[in-house]
Design a protein around this motif. Structure first.
Motif, PDB file in Angstrom:
ATOM      1  N   SER A 114       0.832  -1.204   0.000  1.00 56.27           N
ATOM      2  CA  SER A 114       0.000   0.000   0.000  1.00 56.27           C
ATOM      3  C   SER A 114       0.866   1.253   0.000  1.00 56.27           C
ATOM      4  O   SER A 114       0.563   2.235  -0.690  1.00 56.27           O
ATOM      5  CB  SER A 114      -0.916   0.006   1.230  1.00 56.27           C
ATOM      6  OG  SER A 114      -1.776  -1.106   1.224  1.00 56.27           O
ATOM      7  N   ALA A 115       1.959   1.231   0.767  1.00 58.28           N
ATOM      8  CA  ALA A 115       2.852   2.389   0.820  1.00 58.28           C
ATOM      9  C   ALA A 115       3.479   2.662  -0.541  1.00 58.28           C
ATOM     10  O   ALA A 115       3.607   3.824  -0.963  1.00 58.28           O
ATOM     11  CB  ALA A 115       3.943   2.152   1.877  1.00 58.28           C
ATOM     12  N   ILE A 116       3.863   1.601  -1.258  1.00 59.98           N
ATOM     13  CA  ILE A 116       4.471   1.765  -2.584  1.00 59.98           C
ATOM     14  C   ILE A 116       3.457   2.372  -3.556  1.00 59.98           C
ATOM     15  O   ILE A 116       3.766   3.320  -4.293  1.00 59.98           O
ATOM     16  CB  ILE A 116       4.982   0.413  -3.114  1.00 59.98           C
ATOM     17  CG1 ILE A 116       6.155  -0.080  -2.265  1.00 59.98           C
ATOM     18  CG2 ILE A 116       5.410   0.541  -4.572  1.00 59.98           C
ATOM     19  CD1 ILE A 116       6.597  -1.488  -2.593  1.00 59.98           C
ATOM     20  N   VAL A 117       2.251   1.820  -3.579  1.00 54.74           N
ATOM     21  CA  VAL A 117       1.206   2.333  -4.473  1.00 54.74           C
ATOM     22  C   VAL A 117       0.918   3.793  -4.157  1.00 54.74           C
ATOM     23  O   VAL A 117       0.758   4.634  -5.064  1.00 54.74           O
ATOM     24  CB  VAL A 117      -0.071   1.478  -4.346  1.00 54.74           C
ATOM     25  CG1 VAL A 117      -1.226   2.109  -5.129  1.00 54.74           C
ATOM     26  CG2 VAL A 117       0.191   0.062  -4.854  1.00 54.74           C
ATOM     27  N   SER A 124       0.782   9.379  -5.705  1.00 52.30           N
ATOM     28  CA  SER A 124       0.868  10.738  -5.173  1.00 52.30           C
ATOM     29  C   SER A 124       1.716  11.609  -6.095  1.00 52.30           C
ATOM     30  O   SER A 124       1.352  12.746  -6.419  1.00 52.30           O
ATOM     31  CB  SER A 124       1.475  10.722  -3.766  1.00 52.30           C
ATOM     32  OG  SER A 124       0.639  10.083  -2.852  1.00 52.30           O
ATOM     33  N   VAL A 125       2.851  11.062  -6.514  1.00 47.73           N
ATOM     34  CA  VAL A 125       3.719  11.802  -7.433  1.00 47.73           C
ATOM     35  C   VAL A 125       3.009  12.056  -8.760  1.00 47.73           C
ATOM     36  O   VAL A 125       3.062  13.171  -9.310  1.00 47.73           O
ATOM     37  CB  VAL A 125       5.041  11.033  -7.661  1.00 47.73           C
ATOM     38  CG1 VAL A 125       5.871  11.706  -8.758  1.00 47.73           C
ATOM     39  CG2 VAL A 125       5.843  10.943  -6.369  1.00 47.73           C
ATOM     40  N   LEU A 126       2.321  11.047  -9.289  1.00 49.65           N
ATOM     41  CA  LEU A 126       1.604  11.209 -10.556  1.00 49.65           C
ATOM     42  C   LEU A 126       0.472  12.229 -10.440  1.00 49.65           C
ATOM     43  O   LEU A 126       0.146  12.907 -11.419  1.00 49.65           O
ATOM     44  CB  LEU A 126       1.054   9.859 -11.019  1.00 49.65           C
ATOM     45  CG  LEU A 126       2.111   8.832 -11.479  1.00 49.65           C
ATOM     46  CD1 LEU A 126       1.445   7.526 -11.870  1.00 49.65           C
ATOM     47  CD2 LEU A 126       2.920   9.385 -12.651  1.00 49.65           C
ATOM     48  N   MET A 181       1.002  20.366  -2.999  1.00 50.00           N
ATOM     49  CA  MET A 181       0.123  19.829  -1.956  1.00 50.00           C
ATOM     50  C   MET A 181      -0.161  18.343  -2.193  1.00 50.00           C
ATOM     51  O   MET A 181      -0.084  17.525  -1.265  1.00 50.00           O
ATOM     52  CB  MET A 181      -1.198  20.609  -1.922  1.00 50.00           C
ATOM     53  CG  MET A 181      -1.081  22.037  -1.423  1.00 50.00           C
ATOM     54  SD  MET A 181      -2.644  22.935  -1.620  1.00 50.00           S
ATOM     55  CE  MET A 181      -2.154  24.595  -1.123  1.00 50.00           C
ATOM     56  N   LEU A 182      -0.481  17.984  -3.428  1.00 50.06           N
ATOM     57  CA  LEU A 182      -0.805  16.591  -3.746  1.00 50.06           C
ATOM     58  C   LEU A 182       0.450  15.720  -3.775  1.00 50.06           C
ATOM     59  O   LEU A 182       0.454  14.594  -3.274  1.00 50.06           O
ATOM     60  CB  LEU A 182      -1.535  16.515  -5.092  1.00 50.06           C
ATOM     61  CG  LEU A 182      -2.869  17.245  -5.206  1.00 50.06           C
ATOM     62  CD1 LEU A 182      -3.496  17.003  -6.577  1.00 50.06           C
ATOM     63  CD2 LEU A 182      -3.832  16.805  -4.109  1.00 50.06           C
ATOM     64  N   GLY A 183       1.526  16.227  -4.363  1.00 49.21           N
ATOM     65  CA  GLY A 183       2.723  15.411  -4.531  1.00 49.21           C
ATOM     66  C   GLY A 183       3.455  15.097  -3.245  1.00 49.21           C
ATOM     67  O   GLY A 183       4.067  14.027  -3.110  1.00 49.21           O
ATOM     68  N   LEU A 184       3.390  16.009  -2.263  1.00 53.31           N
ATOM     69  CA  LEU A 184       4.110  15.788  -1.009  1.00 53.31           C
ATOM     70  C   LEU A 184       3.541  14.639  -0.183  1.00 53.31           C
ATOM     71  O   LEU A 184       4.159  14.219   0.810  1.00 53.31           O
ATOM     72  CB  LEU A 184       4.112  17.078  -0.175  1.00 53.31           C
ATOM     73  CG  LEU A 184       5.075  18.169  -0.663  1.00 53.31           C
ATOM     74  CD1 LEU A 184       4.895  19.444   0.147  1.00 53.31           C
ATOM     75  CD2 LEU A 184       6.525  17.686  -0.568  1.00 53.31           C
ATOM     76  N   ALA A 185       2.398  14.101  -0.583  1.00 56.29           N
ATOM     77  CA  ALA A 185       1.845  12.927   0.109  1.00 56.29           C
ATOM     78  C   ALA A 185       2.783  11.735   0.014  1.00 56.29           C
ATOM     79  O   ALA A 185       2.704  10.793   0.819  1.00 56.29           O
ATOM     80  CB  ALA A 185       0.481  12.572  -0.485  1.00 56.29           C
TER      81      ALA A 185
END
Length: 474
Positions: free
Chosen positions: A88-91, A96-98, A181-185
């Motif tokens: 789950s962490a990998i996905v 998040s980056v995408l 904001m989205l990518g830093l997840a």
């Protein structure tokens, strides 16, 4: 082998409980991050008047989580809780980056982001199912409510973290603000992955797979008394023996067989009510709610999410203090009643006082969030983690998670559409009625689980069909 054993022995119970519940950070961050990102995304992609598209972008994660929870529940019964949390962490990191690098292709950009966030939702849903199951199987019965409540503390801490990040990035150019904001997840996802690499597998899963030696070793990390370890192993083994003797093969239909139906309906029902009560409408859209109430621009109202986040974190700490002092049912019924009134009273006051200050509804929403934070928010996941029998725990936890996310998805999707067509007070009044229905459901359909071992809960649920409420000593 001896080197590995020595390394394993250095794992403290605090480390296990911290990273065992850290998946909640991912869950919470993604719940909260869109709250601040949405006003900038709307402006950047000119979506101010596209209520349905805004609803889909916001709720896409929840739609994916519906399937992620069910899938992870099944796979965790086969491969283990730990391995599935790592996956789950990998996905979560990848998508998040995408999300942060979404191409600017006009209307097609919105559909790209919706699809990516749906795939991200697979990881969010998986975490929501796996973390409560893992924590309940690691925690001793007398402290299970408090330790399982760590999941909720992690969730709301993730939300608060996302609100603070949103606030700190709000002065960047619009396009850069929402993308970061989205990518830093991906950052908390990486931390989770590195931490879980050192976590042991659940002792109950290990025993179910026949590895008693490793199960005993894991219990030695988190139980101080050898007699307690022996007693817990014997209890788990007896349950597993009964399942083998019955030669039971679980399937989706098994969940609603006479043996398990009562507990499954109780757990799944609580999980569904938690979301249909409307909490995420506040968490996803509070800047837009304040904008509609006051006329101020949503992008200038990013302090309100932080206020809500602080209330949630404080409430989660209050819950950890009272978790094992009050019955689960009592907290759910009191919390649900106050939450319902917090939604309904603004309608009554507005009817009696047509010139009501528009910020009154925001004050009542804060009261709602306060009671939600130490009742339904944490107790839903505590119950989901402890109420299901071992034979169906992974699958049933996944089903409960999926129903929870169905509610979250629908609320996230239809709230902007509903508020575009009717007064906000009326929308919240509908949620208030659902809160009251939730109280009735708990009163009539949910057993008391405080103070019982997981095996006792299973025995009471399957042999008696119901557990006497308000008596944790039974």
């Amino acid at each position: 082998m001896n080197v590995m054993a020595k390394a394993e022995k250095k794992i403290s119970s605090a480390f296990i409980y911290f990273f065992g519940s850290f998946g909640g950070i991912l869950f919470g961050y993604d719940i909260g991050v869109m709250t601040g990102a949405l006003p900038f995304l709307q402006a950047d992609w000119h979506l101010e008047n596209a209520a349905s598209l805004v609803g889909w972008i916001t709720s896409a994660v929840m739609f994916g989580a519906i399937f992620g929870g069910a899938l992870a529940g099944q796979l965790s019964d086969k491969f283990g809780r730990r391995k599935m949390i790592l996956m789950s962490a990998i996905v979560f990191m990848v998508f998040s980056v995408l999300s942060g690098v979404s191409p600017d292709m006009g209307e097609a950009s919105a559909y790209y982001l919706i699809i990516v966030r749906m795939l991200l939702g697979l990881a969010v849903g998986a975490a929501s199912a796996l973390v409560p199951a893992y924590m309940s199987e690691m925690a001793p019965a007398k402290a299970r409510g408090r330790l399982s409540g760590l999941n909720q503390t992690m969730i709301v801490s993730g939300m608060l973290l996302s609100y603070v990040v949103d606030f700190l990035l709000k002065d960047l150019p619009g396009e850069w603000a929402w993308r970061l904001m989205l990518g830093l997840a991906a950052v908390p996802a990486l931390i989770l992955f590195l931490g879980v690499l050192r976590l042991p597998e659940s002792p109950r899963f290990l025993l179910r797979k026949g590895d008693e030696a490793q199960a005993r070793k894991v219990l030695s990390y988190i139980r101080k008394n050898p007699a307690e370890i022996d007693q817990e192993l014997a209890s788990i083994k007896e349950t597993a023996k009964e399942e083998r003797q019955a030669n039971q093969k679980t399937s989706w239909s098994t969940l609603f067989s006479g043996k398990y139906r009562y507990l499954v309906i109780a757990g799944v029902g609580v999980a569904a009510f938690q979301q249909f009560q409307g909490a995420n409408a506040i968490f996803y859209y509070i800047p837009l709610i304040v904008q509609k109430a006051t006329g101020q621009a949503a992008s200038s109202n990013l302090m309100w999410p932080i206020v809500q986040g602080v209330i949630l974190v404080v409430g989660s700490l209050v819950y950890m203090w009272i978790a094992d002092k009050f019955n689960r049912r009592t907290l759910l019924m009191v919390g649900g009643a106050v939450m319902g009134l917090s939604f309904i009273l603004p309608v009554v006051i507005n009817w009696m006082m047509p010139n009501m200050n528009p910020m009154t509804i925001v004050v009542f929403l804060c009261i709602y969030v306060a009671f939600y934070s130490f009742t339904w928010a944490p107790l839903t996941w505590v119950l989901v983690g402890e109420i299901f029998p071992l034979a169906i725990r992974g699958r049933a936890s996944g089903l409960a998670s999926s129903f929870n996310w169905i509610g979250s998805w629908l609320v996230g999707l239809i709230f902007p559409i509903m508020t575009a067509s009717m007064p906000q007070e009326a929308v919240f009044a509908i949620f208030g009625i659902i809160c009251i229905l939730g109280v009735i459901f708990v009163k009539t359909c949910v057993p008391e689980t405080r103070g019982h071992t997981l095996e006792e809960i299973e025995e009471q649920g399957t042999n008696h069909g119901r557990v006497k409420a308000n008596n944790p000593e039974n």
